[in-house]
Write a protein that holds these residues in place. Structure first.
Motif, PDB file in Angstrom:
ATOM      1  N   GLN A 178      -2.807  -2.373 -11.639  1.00  0.00           N
ATOM      2  CA  GLN A 178      -4.252  -2.139 -11.469  1.00  0.00           C
ATOM      3  C   GLN A 178      -4.610  -0.661 -11.270  1.00  0.00           C
ATOM      4  OE1 GLN A 178      -5.497  -5.090 -12.179  1.00  0.00           O
ATOM      5  NE2 GLN A 178      -3.379  -5.813 -11.904  1.00  0.00           N
ATOM      6  N   VAL A 179      -3.607   0.203 -11.223  1.00  0.00           N
ATOM      7  CA  VAL A 179      -3.883   1.622 -11.042  1.00  0.00           C
ATOM      8  C   VAL A 179      -4.783   2.116 -12.188  1.00  0.00           C
ATOM      9  CG1 VAL A 179      -2.872   3.943 -11.022  1.00  0.00           C
ATOM     10  CG2 VAL A 179      -1.769   2.072  -9.765  1.00  0.00           C
ATOM     11  N   GLY A 180      -5.828   2.789 -11.817  1.00  0.00           N
ATOM     12  CA  GLY A 180      -6.795   3.265 -12.801  1.00  0.00           C
ATOM     13  C   GLY A 180      -8.061   2.431 -12.830  1.00  0.00           C
ATOM     14  N   ASP A 181      -8.032   1.222 -12.215  1.00  0.00           N
ATOM     15  CA  ASP A 181      -9.240   0.403 -12.165  1.00  0.00           C
ATOM     16  C   ASP A 181     -10.291   1.054 -11.251  1.00  0.00           C
ATOM     17  OD1 ASP A 181      -8.183  -1.411 -13.862  1.00  0.00           O
ATOM     18  OD2 ASP A 181      -7.914  -3.020 -12.402  1.00  0.00           O
ATOM     19  N   ALA A 182     -11.507   0.641 -11.440  1.00  0.00           N
ATOM     20  CA  ALA A 182     -12.611   1.195 -10.636  1.00  0.00           C
ATOM     21  C   ALA A 182     -12.612   0.594  -9.238  1.00  0.00           C
ATOM     22  CB  ALA A 182     -13.947   0.915 -11.318  1.00  0.00           C
ATOM     23  N   TYR A 183     -13.195   1.350  -8.313  1.00  0.00           N
ATOM     24  CA  TYR A 183     -13.441   0.835  -6.968  1.00  0.00           C
ATOM     25  C   TYR A 183     -14.901   0.412  -6.892  1.00  0.00           C
ATOM     26  CZ  TYR A 183     -14.342   0.583  -1.972  1.00  0.00           C
ATOM     27  OH  TYR A 183     -14.706   0.151  -0.728  1.00  0.00           O
ATOM     28  N   VAL A 184     -15.112  -0.839  -6.484  1.00  0.00           N
ATOM     29  CA  VAL A 184     -16.462  -1.357  -6.274  1.00  0.00           C
ATOM     30  C   VAL A 184     -16.460  -2.140  -4.978  1.00  0.00           C
ATOM     31  CG1 VAL A 184     -18.283  -2.888  -7.139  1.00  0.00           C
ATOM     32  CG2 VAL A 184     -16.972  -1.501  -8.738  1.00  0.00           C
ATOM     33  N   SER A 185     -17.379  -1.825  -4.090  1.00  0.00           N
ATOM     34  CA  SER A 185     -17.445  -2.546  -2.827  1.00  0.00           C
ATOM     35  C   SER A 185     -17.671  -4.026  -3.089  1.00  0.00           C
ATOM     36  CB  SER A 185     -18.593  -1.991  -1.973  1.00  0.00           C
ATOM     37  OG  SER A 185     -18.679  -2.686  -0.748  1.00  0.00           O
ATOM     38  N   GLY A 186     -16.813  -4.871  -2.536  1.00  0.00           N
ATOM     39  CA  GLY A 186     -16.888  -6.310  -2.768  1.00  0.00           C
ATOM     40  C   GLY A 186     -16.176  -6.753  -4.029  1.00  0.00           C
ATOM     41  N   GLY A 187     -15.564  -5.809  -4.773  1.00  0.00           N
ATOM     42  CA  GLY A 187     -14.915  -6.147  -6.030  1.00  0.00           C
ATOM     43  C   GLY A 187     -13.640  -6.952  -5.845  1.00  0.00           C
ATOM     44  N   THR A 188     -13.472  -7.985  -6.687  1.00  0.00           N
ATOM     45  CA  THR A 188     -12.275  -8.823  -6.629  1.00  0.00           C
ATOM     46  C   THR A 188     -11.623  -8.938  -8.006  1.00  0.00           C
ATOM     47  OG1 THR A 188     -13.656 -10.796  -6.946  1.00  0.00           O
ATOM     48  CG2 THR A 188     -13.147 -10.180  -4.679  1.00  0.00           C
ATOM     49  N   GLY A 189     -11.843  -7.939  -8.877  1.00  0.00           N
ATOM     50  CA  GLY A 189     -11.203  -7.927 -10.181  1.00  0.00           C
ATOM     51  C   GLY A 189     -12.077  -8.529 -11.264  1.00  0.00           C
ATOM     52  N   ASN A 191     -11.166  -5.939 -13.209  1.00  0.00           N
ATOM     53  CA  ASN A 191     -11.040  -4.515 -13.514  1.00  0.00           C
ATOM     54  C   ASN A 191     -11.739  -3.631 -12.489  1.00  0.00           C
ATOM     55  OD1 ASN A 191      -9.690  -4.875 -16.148  1.00  0.00           O
ATOM     56  ND2 ASN A 191     -11.634  -5.806 -16.731  1.00  0.00           N
ATOM     57  N   ALA A 192     -12.194  -4.201 -11.398  1.00  0.00           N
ATOM     58  CA  ALA A 192     -12.837  -3.441 -10.332  1.00  0.00           C
ATOM     59  C   ALA A 192     -12.512  -4.120  -9.004  1.00  0.00           C
ATOM     60  CB  ALA A 192     -14.344  -3.373 -10.541  1.00  0.00           C
ATOM     61  N   TRP A 193     -12.161  -3.303  -8.012  1.00  0.00           N
ATOM     62  CA  TRP A 193     -11.677  -3.850  -6.738  1.00  0.00           C
ATOM     63  C   TRP A 193     -12.239  -3.068  -5.558  1.00  0.00           C
ATOM     64  CZ3 TRP A 193      -8.430  -7.927  -7.953  1.00  0.00           C
ATOM     65  CH2 TRP A 193      -7.836  -7.897  -9.223  1.00  0.00           C
ATOM     66  N   ASP A 194     -12.228  -3.733  -4.394  1.00  0.00           N
ATOM     67  CA  ASP A 194     -12.256  -2.975  -3.156  1.00  0.00           C
ATOM     68  C   ASP A 194     -10.866  -3.128  -2.532  1.00  0.00           C
ATOM     69  OD1 ASP A 194     -12.179  -5.482  -1.950  1.00  0.00           O
ATOM     70  OD2 ASP A 194     -14.207  -5.367  -1.128  1.00  0.00           O
ATOM     71  N   TYR A 249       2.259  -1.275   0.243  1.00  0.00           N
ATOM     72  CA  TYR A 249       3.403  -0.359   0.150  1.00  0.00           C
ATOM     73  C   TYR A 249       4.251  -0.796  -1.038  1.00  0.00           C
ATOM     74  CZ  TYR A 249       7.585   2.257   1.370  1.00  0.00           C
ATOM     75  OH  TYR A 249       8.672   3.114   1.344  1.00  0.00           O
ATOM     76  N   VAL A 250       4.551   0.154  -1.970  1.00  0.00           N
ATOM     77  CA  VAL A 250       5.275  -0.198  -3.188  1.00  0.00           C
ATOM     78  C   VAL A 250       6.686   0.411  -3.200  1.00  0.00           C
ATOM     79  CG1 VAL A 250       3.193  -0.499  -4.552  1.00  0.00           C
ATOM     80  CG2 VAL A 250       4.267   1.765  -4.424  1.00  0.00           C
ATOM     81  N   GLY A 251       7.115   1.022  -2.105  1.00  0.00           N
ATOM     82  CA  GLY A 251       8.451   1.611  -2.039  1.00  0.00           C
ATOM     83  C   GLY A 251       8.426   3.098  -2.357  1.00  0.00           C
ATOM     84  N   GLY A 252       9.507   3.773  -2.005  1.00  0.00           N
ATOM     85  CA  GLY A 252       9.639   5.196  -2.295  1.00  0.00           C
ATOM     86  C   GLY A 252       8.632   6.048  -1.539  1.00  0.00           C
ATOM     87  N   GLY A 253       8.115   5.556  -0.400  1.00  0.00           N
ATOM     88  CA  GLY A 253       7.148   6.318   0.381  1.00  0.00           C
ATOM     89  C   GLY A 253       5.760   6.367  -0.239  1.00  0.00           C
ATOM     90  N   GLU A 254       5.447   5.420  -1.137  1.00  0.00           N
ATOM     91  CA  GLU A 254       4.155   5.421  -1.813  1.00  0.00           C
ATOM     92  C   GLU A 254       3.429   4.092  -1.623  1.00  0.00           C
ATOM     93  OE1 GLU A 254       4.926   6.428  -5.874  1.00  0.00           O
ATOM     94  OE2 GLU A 254       5.061   8.579  -5.440  1.00  0.00           O
ATOM     95  N   PHE A 255       2.149   4.125  -1.840  1.00  0.00           N
ATOM     96  CA  PHE A 255       1.335   2.911  -1.732  1.00  0.00           C
ATOM     97  C   PHE A 255       0.364   2.869  -2.911  1.00  0.00           C
ATOM     98  CE2 PHE A 255      -1.218   6.137   0.419  1.00  0.00           C
ATOM     99  CZ  PHE A 255      -2.495   5.925  -0.105  1.00  0.00           C
ATOM    100  N   VAL A 256      -0.150   1.657  -3.158  1.00  0.00           N
ATOM    101  CA  VAL A 256      -1.205   1.458  -4.152  1.00  0.00           C
ATOM    102  C   VAL A 256      -2.405   0.863  -3.427  1.00  0.00           C
ATOM    103  CG1 VAL A 256      -1.953   0.155  -6.175  1.00  0.00           C
ATOM    104  CG2 VAL A 256       0.343   1.156  -6.110  1.00  0.00           C
ATOM    105  N   GLY A 257      -3.540   1.475  -3.663  1.00  0.00           N
ATOM    106  CA  GLY A 257      -4.740   0.962  -2.998  1.00  0.00           C
ATOM    107  C   GLY A 257      -6.003   1.316  -3.771  1.00  0.00           C
ATOM    108  N   ALA A 258      -7.005   0.475  -3.597  1.00  0.00           N
ATOM    109  CA  ALA A 258      -8.338   0.779  -4.139  1.00  0.00           C
ATOM    110  C   ALA A 258      -9.023   1.657  -3.093  1.00  0.00           C
ATOM    111  CB  ALA A 258      -9.117  -0.501  -4.394  1.00  0.00           C
TER     112      ALA A 258
END
Length: 282
Positions: A178-189, A191-194, A249-258
């Motif tokens: 999902q990296v690269g998707d938009a951030y939208v408050s209340g988004g549940t996919g 292609n857009a997430w909170d 947390y995705v490993g290697g000291g990194e995380f994925v987040g909206a």
């Protein structure tokens, strides 16, 4: 001589009689003259019967006044006609100007609409290609996770995302896709997430239903130290139970987040924005 001759009163009446006679004669002569004149007057007077004709001077003046009035009326008509023509010309000029402006506006609107349609088509094509790529990546990762689950035993947890398996692998793979998707408050996919919507959807791929909001997700499992993280752990910012942001947390000291509307969904080092704590659900 009479004995009364020396009496004045006897003499005076005689004198008065003479004067009276004289006066009577004079008066009679005057009256006779007046009578004669009065009698002769009417007989001598003749009535005036001659009529004097005055020359006619108004005919020329009437003609001049009529001509002047006609000329004035003609001038007024000419001025009115000119005013009407000027008003019509001004109205036509305004109408032409308005029509030109409207034509320009429509042309610009058409040009913008065409540009927007082209941009939308390009964006949709790019999105379809990106979705196809993500679907392919998810299919490959799911197949890899399934093969690992069917083995004799699961690999030991590791902080390296390349060695993740099982449910954690599915969660991490979904989050990275999902990296690269938009951030939208209340988004549940899709292609857009909170932040909490992305975490909830990622865990759902592993068959785990998490609460919807970040406050509840920050207490959905066991609290773990930031020095002992495993891929798939939920990171949170703020207090446990009152967190205002979560990520995976995705490993290697990194995380994925909206993250927010400016950055969208990203994969970043924890040093970029150090979380407050972590919770382990798996």
């Amino acid at each position: 001589m009479s004995h009364t001759a020396h009496i004045p009163s006897h003499r005076k009446p005689r004198q008065r009689a003479s004067k009276s006679a004289l006066r009577a004669g004079v008066a009679g002569g005057v009256l006779s003259t007046i009578a004669v004149a009065g009698a002769a007057g009417p007989a001598q007077a003749e009535p005036v019967t001659q009529t004097i004709e005055m020359p006619t001077i108004t005919s020329g003046i009437s003609t001049a006044v009529a001509a002047s009035a006609q000329a004035t009326q003609q001038v007024a008509l000419d001025l009115e006609t000119q005013a009407n023509e000027d008003a019509a010309a001004e109205k036509a000029a305004k109408a032409a100007k308005k029509a030109h402006a409207e034509a320009v506006r429509k042309a610009e609107a058409k040009k913008k609409a065409e540009a927007a349609a082209k941009a939308k088509a390009e964006a949709e094509a790019e999105e379809r290609a990106e979705r196809a790529s993500r679907t392919s990546e998810r299919t490959t990762l799911s197949a890899s996770a399934g093969s690992s689950d069917s083995g004799s035993s699961a690999s030991a947890p590791s902080s390296s995302s390349s060695n993740v398996s099982g449910s954690a692998a599915s969660i991490v793979a979904f989050a990275k896709a999902q990296v690269g998707d938009a951030y939208v408050s209340g988004g549940t996919g899709p292609n857009a997430w909170d932040c909490s919507g992305l975490v909830q959807a990622a865990y759902r791929t592993a068959g785990i239903d998490l609460p919807r909001v970040s406050q509840s997700q920050s207490t959905a499992g066991t609290q773990v130290s930031l020095d002992n993280l495993q891929p798939g752990d939920i990171l949170y910012w703020g207090g446990a139970g009152s967190a205002y942001h979560v990520a995976i947390y995705v490993g290697g000291g990194e995380f994925v987040g909206a993250q927010n509307s400016s950055t969208g969904t990203v994969q970043r080092s924890m040093d970029y924005d150090r979380p407050t704590g972590a919770v382990r659900v798996l």
